[in-house]
Design a protein around this motif. Structure first.
Motif, PDB file in Angstrom:
ATOM      1  N   ALA A 193       0.858  -1.219   0.157  1.00 13.46           N
ATOM      2  CA  ALA A 193      -0.024  -0.009   0.212  1.00 13.46           C
ATOM      3  C   ALA A 193       1.127   1.238   0.211  1.00 13.46           C
ATOM      4  O   ALA A 193       0.407   2.444  -0.270  1.00 13.46           O
ATOM      5  CB  ALA A 193      -0.990  -0.104   1.061  1.00 13.46           C
ATOM      6  N   GLY A 194       2.027   1.008   0.093  1.00 12.63           N
ATOM      7  CA  GLY A 194       2.912   2.199   0.104  1.00 12.63           C
ATOM      8  C   GLY A 194       2.722   2.973   1.572  1.00 12.63           C
ATOM      9  O   GLY A 194       3.201   4.060   1.539  1.00 12.63           O
ATOM     10  N   GLU A 195       2.625   2.501   2.672  1.00 15.34           N
ATOM     11  CA  GLU A 195       2.510   2.860   3.726  1.00 15.34           C
ATOM     12  C   GLU A 195       3.848   2.800   4.545  1.00 15.34           C
ATOM     13  O   GLU A 195       4.403   1.704   4.469  1.00 15.34           O
ATOM     14  CB  GLU A 195       1.383   2.515   4.702  1.00 15.34           C
ATOM     15  N   GLY A 196       3.984   3.801   5.346  1.00 11.78           N
ATOM     16  CA  GLY A 196       5.491   3.509   6.134  1.00 11.78           C
ATOM     17  C   GLY A 196       5.308   4.480   7.163  1.00 11.78           C
ATOM     18  O   GLY A 196       4.611   5.165   7.600  1.00 11.78           O
ATOM     19  N   ASP A 197       6.429   4.658   7.872  1.00 11.42           N
ATOM     20  CA  ASP A 197       6.701   5.592   8.995  1.00 11.42           C
ATOM     21  C   ASP A 197       7.140   7.075   8.486  1.00 11.42           C
ATOM     22  O   ASP A 197       7.645   7.985   9.276  1.00 11.42           O
ATOM     23  CB  ASP A 197       7.314   5.124  10.212  1.00 11.42           C
ATOM     24  N   GLY A 198       7.262   7.292   7.292  1.00 13.40           N
ATOM     25  CA  GLY A 198       7.479   8.604   6.743  1.00 13.40           C
ATOM     26  C   GLY A 198       9.226   8.917   6.721  1.00 13.40           C
ATOM     27  O   GLY A 198       9.598   9.946   6.178  1.00 13.40           O
ATOM     28  N   TRP A 199      10.143   7.900   6.941  1.00 14.97           N
ATOM     29  CA  TRP A 199      11.507   7.988   6.960  1.00 14.97           C
ATOM     30  C   TRP A 199      12.239   6.704   6.648  1.00 14.97           C
ATOM     31  O   TRP A 199      11.664   5.758   6.924  1.00 14.97           O
ATOM     32  CB  TRP A 199      12.009   8.879   8.256  1.00 14.97           C
ATOM     33  N   ARG A 200      13.441   6.829   6.254  1.00 13.18           N
ATOM     34  CA  ARG A 200      14.305   5.566   6.030  1.00 13.18           C
ATOM     35  C   ARG A 200      15.752   5.698   6.101  1.00 13.18           C
ATOM     36  O   ARG A 200      16.308   6.981   6.103  1.00 13.18           O
ATOM     37  CB  ARG A 200      14.235   4.890   4.643  1.00 13.18           C
ATOM     38  N   PHE A 201      16.577   4.995   6.539  1.00 11.94           N
ATOM     39  CA  PHE A 201      17.926   5.169   6.561  1.00 11.94           C
ATOM     40  C   PHE A 201      18.560   5.604   5.271  1.00 11.94           C
ATOM     41  O   PHE A 201      18.292   4.896   4.339  1.00 11.94           O
ATOM     42  CB  PHE A 201      18.820   3.848   7.370  1.00 11.94           C
ATOM     43  N   ALA A 202      19.472   6.543   5.184  1.00 13.96           N
ATOM     44  CA  ALA A 202      20.249   6.999   3.847  1.00 13.96           C
ATOM     45  C   ALA A 202      20.746   6.034   3.366  1.00 13.96           C
ATOM     46  O   ALA A 202      21.074   5.638   1.933  1.00 13.96           O
ATOM     47  CB  ALA A 202      20.842   8.140   4.058  1.00 13.96           C
ATOM     48  N   ASP A 203      21.483   4.803   3.994  1.00 16.99           N
ATOM     49  CA  ASP A 203      22.219   3.920   3.501  1.00 16.99           C
ATOM     50  C   ASP A 203      21.449   2.577   3.154  1.00 16.99           C
ATOM     51  O   ASP A 203      22.202   1.708   2.845  1.00 16.99           O
ATOM     52  CB  ASP A 203      23.185   3.471   4.560  1.00 16.99           C
ATOM     53  N   LEU A 204      20.052   2.511   3.300  1.00 16.22           N
ATOM     54  CA  LEU A 204      19.177   1.686   2.752  1.00 16.22           C
ATOM     55  C   LEU A 204      18.461   2.125   1.541  1.00 16.22           C
ATOM     56  O   LEU A 204      17.988   3.234   1.649  1.00 16.22           O
ATOM     57  CB  LEU A 204      18.317   1.296   4.162  1.00 16.22           C
TER      58      LEU A 204
END
Length: 457
Positions: A327-338
């Motif tokens: 669904a494209g849902e997430g917590d709004g951020w990710r690690f830059a290295d991933l």
């Protein structure tokens, strides 16, 4: 049976609660409540004949007699009522429903009855109670083979004692009402049962008219049976109910009655209640992943089992993570290295399997799983051939995975009840919110669920 849901049974047109006697006899160990619908059986004096009034009648009995999980079984006319009650439960008005069994059920949409037969049955009751010949004809036309004499005689008596006004109300109005828009698609585990020799409400129409209203529906066909299956083949009906109850219990984390009542109370806003009900929807037993492969989903399930060990009725955290990725849902951020979330999950799970060796992560025992995960957490996982994520990336990815799993687990109402969190009850939909008057530790409000008070003390 200990901790099993109560089984509520709703009968067909012209029948009564006792039409389930032989089924209930074969469900020894389960608490069963067979209910006479208004105008039938021992409720002949009740004049609440509309579909909505019949649903209200059953709902009042459930609220008065059941304080815990329940499963509803609806036969023919009772099937339409059962689906309406299931919709009420999913919207928070009738908590505790764990599953639905529909037997030759009338659908939420208008029931497909042959016009000539409908007219004939209306004519029978237009002059008053049905004659013995008319009642015998009605029962005979709805079975595939002769019933035992005692069973046949009881069925004919039930038809004859039916209130003529209730009979006409169903055939002229109730069976024709269209509730399909109000019902929508329900997510409770459902079993839809059809008789191989049933006409209007056989397998084809069950799949066409009832199955689309249940996202998690199985269809079973009883060979050699027509429409009156609880009378024709009670053993087969009881076996199917028993199997479905087991599935409903296994796939639905338990929300205690005290917490279900809190969710349904006016201290919880309609928007919050809808979110909690959505989170409480049971996980599909045969969930098919959208983003992950079947193998990756199995690995993620094994991983989640070590991050958050759960008891029976576990939340399928892995399936819910896959659904959120889709669904494209997430917590709004990710690690830059991933990489992006979906790519990171696929790569991380593949790397985890390769690091585990032959048989993959799911093939390890718990001790070796934990040892490998601790190394990944520390960032010193060995570099493996064809690994897609480095040891440093795996440490970051594993942190993300744990956060995702814990967030989904904690947000589930069953978990909230388990840890005693009732912050959802800060106010309903009125302009004046009730809020909390007491904020000190070990000093609960009078309205707070009893189980929470006991934990705090």
């Amino acid at each position: 049976m200990k901790d099993a849901p109560v089984i509520v049974l709703l009968h067909a047109l012209g029948a009564s609660a006792r039409s389930f006697d032989a089924v209930v006899d074969r469900l020894a160990g389960y608490a069963c409540i067979a209910i006479d619908l208004p105008g039938f059986g021992n409720a002949v004096g009740d004049t609440d004949f509309t579909v909505e009034e019949m649903a209200d009648h059953v709902a009042a009995i459930i609220r008065a007699r059941i304080d815990g999980p329940w499963v509803i079984v609806g036969h023919s006319m009772g099937g339409k009522i059962a689906t309406i009650l299931a919709a009420r439960s999913e919207h928070g008005a009738l908590p505790g429903l764990a599953g639905v069994v529909l037997i030759a059920a009338s659908p939420p949409s208008p029931e497909p009855i042959d016009d000539d037969r409908r007219a004939m049955m209306i004519g029978w009751a237009a002059k008053g109670p049905l004659t013995e010949d008319e009642a015998t004809n009605f029962v005979s036309e709805n079975i595939a083979a002769p019933l035992p004499d005692a069973v046949m005689a009881a069925a004919v008596v039930d038809v004859r004692r039916s209130d003529s006004a209730a009979w006409l109300a169903w055939l002229e109005r109730g069976s024709r009402e269209d509730w399909s828009g109000r019902i929508g698609v329900l997510h409770l585990p459902a079993l839809i049962v059809a008789g191989s020799a049933d006409g209007d409400l056989g397998e084809a129409n069950q799949r066409r008219l009832n199955a689309p209203h249940y996202a998690n529906a199985d269809v079973a066909v009883i060979d050699g049976a027509a429409h009156l299956m609880p009378l024709e083949q009670p053993a087969a009906v009881a076996d199917l109910i028993r199997q479905h109850v087991a599935i409903a219990v296994a796939t639905r984390p338990t929300i205690p009655p005290h917490f279900a009542r809190l969710i349904a109370s006016d201290r919880v806003s309609a928007r919050t209640r809808a979110i909690l009900i959505d989170r409480a929807r049971p996980d599909a037993v045969d969930y098919v992943p959208h983003v992950l492969s079947s193998g990756q989903l199995a690995t993620l399930r094994a991983l989640m089992a070590r991050v958050i060990p759960q008891e029976e009725g576990a939340i399928d955290l892995a399936a819910r993570i896959d659904a959120r990725l889709h669904a494209g849902e997430g917590d709004g951020w990710r690690f830059a290295d991933l990489p992006a979330d979906a790519d990171a999950y696929r790569a991380g799970l593949d790397t985890l399997d390769r690091a585990a060796g032959a048989g993959g992560f799911a093939g390890l025992d718990d001790e070796r799983r934990d040892a490998l995960l601790m190394r990944i957490e520390d960032g010193d996982c060995l570099v493996v051939t064809d690994a897609t994520l480095s040891p440093a990336q795996m440490a970051l990815w594993f942190e993300d995975v744990r956060a995702d799993g814990v967030r989904i687990w904690l947000a589930h109402p069953a978990t909230m009840a388990r840890i005693g969190y009732d912050g959802i009850a800060s106010g309903g939909d009125g302009w004046r919110k009730q809020g909390f008057a007491k904020t000190r530790a070990d000093d609960p409000e009078r309205w707070e669920p009893r189980a929470t008070k006991e934990r705090l003390r």
